[in-house]
Design an enzyme around this catalytic site. Structure first.
Site, PDB file in Angstrom:
ATOM      1  N   GLU A  10      13.648  23.468   3.805  1.00 41.52           N
ATOM      2  CA  GLU A  10      13.249  24.456   4.809  1.00 41.52           C
ATOM      3  C   GLU A  10      14.148  25.709   4.730  1.00 41.52           C
ATOM      4  OE1 GLU A  10      15.380  23.272   8.906  1.00 41.52           O
ATOM      5  OE2 GLU A  10      13.924  21.777   8.261  1.00 41.52           O
ATOM      6  N   ARG A  22      23.808   2.527  11.710  1.00 38.01           N
ATOM      7  CA  ARG A  22      24.820   2.104  10.747  1.00 38.01           C
ATOM      8  C   ARG A  22      25.613   0.915  11.292  1.00 38.01           C
ATOM      9  NH1 ARG A  22      28.562   6.894   9.070  1.00 38.01           N
ATOM     10  NH2 ARG A  22      28.883   6.811  11.321  1.00 38.01           N
ATOM     11  N   GLY A  68      22.480   7.315  18.047  1.00 42.42           N
ATOM     12  CA  GLY A  68      23.560   8.113  18.607  1.00 42.42           C
ATOM     13  C   GLY A  68      23.158   8.652  19.967  1.00 42.42           C
ATOM     14  N   ARG A  69      23.732   9.773  20.348  1.00 43.40           N
ATOM     15  CA  ARG A  69      23.487  10.316  21.684  1.00 43.40           C
ATOM     16  C   ARG A  69      22.020  10.675  21.888  1.00 43.40           C
ATOM     17  NH1 ARG A  69      28.061  12.819  19.627  1.00 43.40           N
ATOM     18  NH2 ARG A  69      30.037  12.273  20.629  1.00 43.40           N
ATOM     19  N   ILE A  70      21.397  11.301  20.878  1.00 43.80           N
ATOM     20  CA  ILE A  70      20.001  11.700  21.022  1.00 43.80           C
ATOM     21  C   ILE A  70      19.098  10.479  20.957  1.00 43.80           C
ATOM     22  CG2 ILE A  70      18.130  13.073  20.014  1.00 43.80           C
ATOM     23  CD1 ILE A  70      20.317  15.024  19.003  1.00 43.80           C
ATOM     24  N   ILE A  72      13.044  14.402  13.865  1.00 44.94           N
ATOM     25  CA  ILE A  72      13.760  15.521  14.492  1.00 44.94           C
ATOM     26  C   ILE A  72      15.202  15.534  14.001  1.00 44.94           C
ATOM     27  CG2 ILE A  72      12.316  15.732  16.546  1.00 44.94           C
ATOM     28  CD1 ILE A  72      14.426  13.997  18.027  1.00 44.94           C
ATOM     29  N   ALA A  73      15.452  14.891  12.861  1.00 43.59           N
ATOM     30  CA  ALA A  73      16.813  14.756  12.355  1.00 43.59           C
ATOM     31  C   ALA A  73      17.118  15.897  11.379  1.00 43.59           C
ATOM     32  CB  ALA A  73      16.991  13.402  11.698  1.00 43.59           C
ATOM     33  N   ARG A  74      16.886  15.686  10.120  1.00 43.79           N
ATOM     34  CA  ARG A  74      17.114  16.678   9.080  1.00 43.79           C
ATOM     35  C   ARG A  74      16.098  16.468   7.963  1.00 43.79           C
ATOM     36  NH1 ARG A  74      19.694  19.356  12.022  1.00 43.79           N
ATOM     37  NH2 ARG A  74      21.764  20.281  11.757  1.00 43.79           N
ATOM     38  N   HIS A 107      11.591  23.650  13.092  1.00 44.72           N
ATOM     39  CA  HIS A 107      12.979  23.306  13.422  1.00 44.72           C
ATOM     40  C   HIS A 107      13.392  23.918  14.763  1.00 44.72           C
ATOM     41  CE1 HIS A 107      17.017  22.071  11.391  1.00 44.72           C
ATOM     42  NE2 HIS A 107      17.077  21.879  12.700  1.00 44.72           N
ATOM     43  N   ILE A 108      12.685  23.536  15.826  1.00 45.62           N
ATOM     44  CA  ILE A 108      12.907  24.136  17.140  1.00 45.62           C
ATOM     45  C   ILE A 108      13.236  23.096  18.208  1.00 45.62           C
ATOM     46  CG2 ILE A 108      11.499  26.178  16.685  1.00 45.62           C
ATOM     47  CD1 ILE A 108       9.221  24.799  18.301  1.00 45.62           C
TER      48      ILE A 108
END
Length: 327
Positions: A265, A175, A153-155, A234-236, A283-284
């Protein structure tokens, strides 16, 4: 009478003042509200300025006036969107404003993991550095290596752009394939997840969390990776099986990991803390003042417009389920 809004967590005072121009604002000045207290506080509210609070059937059923919940985040796995649709409540998020900042941080985590920055700093701070040695903290090269991006995606695309300056080969799994002109611009090659994991020297995860994406990276997937490879998330939390990753890191089946997100978390598996070959951050990835301000202001824009106020009344910038606006 002004509509009632809950700001569920502290945010910038000027953003609060913006909301007060339109609404009767209740601000939670402290830590995350226990879920039962959050439910009690939203019971009479028309809108909520949220930052990760769980909002589902139980919460919405107990808040008959609620029309908008504005999430100060891109991800919205804290929302049960089926319940939002059923209750006619609009959910919004804050995409785009954090793309570059988050990509910067993902790059920093990847570099730190590859070059053993955290491990060597701990060694130095502990007073163990007594001499130079040719084999001290030998890490992996980033320049000229292969970057594997899962979630283009964008990131993910922002990360791929950074890779061009390091003369990296870029492979990605998504996907669906991105447009050919984007592949060409980024010099990125589509691959199956299995092929990407086998080929990449550095794997970075930037896909959204869904039930289908739970444990996208588990023991089977880690077993496909090179023993010299790194994994950066860096996703979830929940996209990686943390127990499987800990075992792989402990056994040096991959070289290192860089993690900004974790299962459960802010609680996380304490076994990570005894590993040298993992870089851990709380998560920063979006944490610069400019970016967090942009996120807060965009969440406020969504809430103001979603509740029919301001210059964009009825037309919020980032609706997740826009069909409810037609009802």
């Amino acid at each position: 009478m002004k509509k009632k809004v809950l700001v569920a967590r502290p945010t910038f005072p000027d953003v609060i003042e913006r909301l007060k121009q339109y609404f009767d604002v209740e601000v939670n000045p402290g830590d995350v509200l226990p879920q039962a207290e959050f439910q009690r506080r939203i019971a009479d509210k028309d809108g909520v300025f949220a930052a990760g609070e769980l909002v589902g059937e139980k919460e919405l059923a107990g808040a008959p006036n609620l029309k908008v919940v504005a999430n100060m985040a891109v991800g919205y796995n804290n929302f049960d969107m089926h319940a939002f649709d059923a209750h006619g409540v609009l959910g919004t998020n804050t995409p785009n404003v954090l793309n570059e900042t988050t990509a910067d941080f993902g790059w920093a985590l990847m570099m730190a993991a590859a070059r053993r920055v955290t491990e060597s700093e701990h060694f130095l701070r502990a007073g163990k550095w007594q001499k130079w040695s040719f084999d001290s903290f030998l890490g992996g090269d980033v320049y000229g290596s292969t970057l594997g991006v899962i979630g283009m995606g964008r990131i993910g695309q922002a990360l791929a752009r950074r890779a061009t300056g390091f003369d990296m080969r870029v492979i990605y799994h998504n996907r669906s394939r991105v447009a050919p002109e984007i592949e060409s611009k980024l010099n990125a090659e589509y691959a199956s997840k299995e092929e990407l994991l086998k080929r990449a020297d550095h794997v970075v995860l930037v896909l959204p969390y869904t039930k289908e994406n739970h444990h996208t990276i588990g023991a089977k997937e880690i077993a496909l990776m090179k023993p010299t490879a790194t994994l950066t998330n860096i996703a979830r939390g929940g996209i990686v099986d943390d127990v499987a990753l800990i075992q792989a890191l402990r056994e040096n089946r991959i070289a290192a990991a860089g993690l900004d997100v974790f299962e459960g978390e802010p609680n996380f598996n304490p076994d990570f803390l005894v590993l040298d070959n993992v870089v851990l951050t709380p998560h920063i990835a979006s944490a610069t003042e400019a970016t967090r301000r942009a996120m807060a202001n965009l969440a406020a824009d969504n809430l103001i417009a979603g509740l029919g106020e301001g210059p964009r009344a009825g037309n919020p910038p980032n609706p997740i389920n826009p069909d409810v606006l037609k009802k």
